[in-house]
Design an enzyme around this catalytic site. Structure first.
Site, mmCIF file in Angstrom:
data_model
loop_
_atom_site.group_PDB
_atom_site.id
_atom_site.type_symbol
_atom_site.label_atom_id
_atom_site.label_comp_id
_atom_site.label_asym_id
_atom_site.label_seq_id
_atom_site.Cartn_x
_atom_site.Cartn_y
_atom_site.Cartn_z
ATOM 1 N N PRO A 50 0.980 -1.016 0.090
ATOM 2 C CA PRO A 50 0.051 -0.045 0.070
ATOM 3 C C PRO A 50 0.814 1.281 -0.018
ATOM 4 O O PRO A 50 1.820 1.210 0.464
ATOM 5 C CB PRO A 50 -0.842 -0.142 1.314
ATOM 6 C CG PRO A 50 -0.945 -1.648 1.387
ATOM 7 C CD PRO A 50 0.432 -1.990 0.966
ATOM 8 N N CYS A 51 0.118 2.235 -0.701
ATOM 9 C CA CYS A 51 1.205 3.416 -0.952
ATOM 10 C C CYS A 51 0.843 4.513 -0.122
ATOM 11 O O CYS A 51 1.865 5.463 -0.043
ATOM 12 C CB CYS A 51 1.114 3.843 -2.450
ATOM 13 S SG CYS A 51 -0.537 4.564 -2.938
ATOM 14 N N GLN A 52 -0.175 4.591 0.719
ATOM 15 C CA GLN A 52 -0.572 5.630 1.224
ATOM 16 C C GLN A 52 0.379 6.177 2.303
ATOM 17 O O GLN A 52 0.535 7.549 2.557
ATOM 18 C CB GLN A 52 -1.809 5.428 2.330
ATOM 19 C CG GLN A 52 -3.117 5.220 1.426
ATOM 20 C CD GLN A 52 -2.934 3.647 1.221
ATOM 21 O OE1 GLN A 52 -2.146 2.850 1.125
ATOM 22 N NE2 GLN A 52 -4.452 3.234 0.998
ATOM 23 N N LEU A 54 3.791 6.473 1.766
ATOM 24 C CA LEU A 54 4.823 6.915 1.029
ATOM 25 C C LEU A 54 4.503 8.026 0.152
ATOM 26 O O LEU A 54 5.607 8.737 -0.486
ATOM 27 C CB LEU A 54 5.408 5.688 0.179
ATOM 28 C CG LEU A 54 5.677 4.481 0.908
ATOM 29 C CD1 LEU A 54 6.097 3.220 -0.231
ATOM 30 C CD2 LEU A 54 6.780 4.709 1.725
ATOM 31 N N SER A 55 3.203 8.243 -0.351
ATOM 32 C CA SER A 55 2.911 8.971 -1.150
ATOM 33 C C SER A 55 3.007 10.261 -0.867
ATOM 34 O O SER A 55 2.623 10.805 0.303
ATOM 35 C CB SER A 55 1.410 8.645 -1.680
ATOM 36 O OG SER A 55 0.927 9.668 -2.544
#
Length: 187
Positions: A50-52, A54-55
């Site tokens: 999941p990217c949340q 890192l975004s």
């Protein structure tokens, strides 16, 4: 030419899509419950943590402290367990996908950690920070019998009708083909 064997997913919509497109694929549920030494060995493990966290659009909690992006370490655990159970034969490759914010999350330390964890499956080495402190949009690490390559690509050039930049990382645990796979075009 690739046949999906199993997937770890908990969200209903992605499960419905894969059930429709790959009806023979086994759904294992949460990645935290999958054990690499107990599932069917595969040639390639693909994952996109999941990217949340890192975004640049998120809170940037990072790969260690974030409540979602730290699932990256579950995939690493599964790969290690499978390789140990198969005497290093499976998986031969891993493919990780994530947002470009991973390059700069925690001042680049999160991407360094990603590289070090993936390289660490094949060798015990430390991956240094890049000169100048910023990660290049593409690169490669080649060692004795393994390689890892990464590249930022935009999905609009791959047939998707929208701009969607992503980091793609390929690990070849059995050789030095990661760069060839990621950088050399067939057509």
């Amino acid at each position: 030419g690739i046949t999906p064997i199993w997937a770890a997913e908990v969200e209903p919509y992605p499960i419905a899509v894969t059930r429709s497109r790959f009806p023979h694929m086994v759904h294992l549920g949460s990645v935290t419950e999958v054990h690499g030494d107990k599932v069917q060995p595969v040639d390639v493990i693909t994952f996109g943590s999941p990217c949340q966290d890192l975004s640049v659009a998120g809170k940037r909690a990072g790969i260690h402290d974030g409540q979602r992006s730290n699932l990256f370490f579950e995939a690493i655990r599964i790969i290690r367990e499978m390789r140990e159970a198969t005497d290093g034969v499976y998986p031969a490759f891993a493919v990780w996908e994530n947002v470009p914010g991973a390059f700069s999350s925690n001042k680049g330390e999160d991407f360094r950690c990603v590289l070090e964890e993936i390289v660490g499956i094949s060798a015990e080495i430390s991956v240094p920070r890049p000169a100048g402190g910023r990660w290049s949009q593409s690169g490669e690490i080649v060692g004795d019998g393994y390689s890892v390559a990464w590249r930022q690509l935009d999905a609009q050039y791959l047939g998707v009708p929208q701009r969607r930049k992503r980091i793609y990382l390929v690990a070849d645990f059995a050789g030095e083909r990661a760069g060839e796979i990621l950088f050399e075009r067939e057509s």
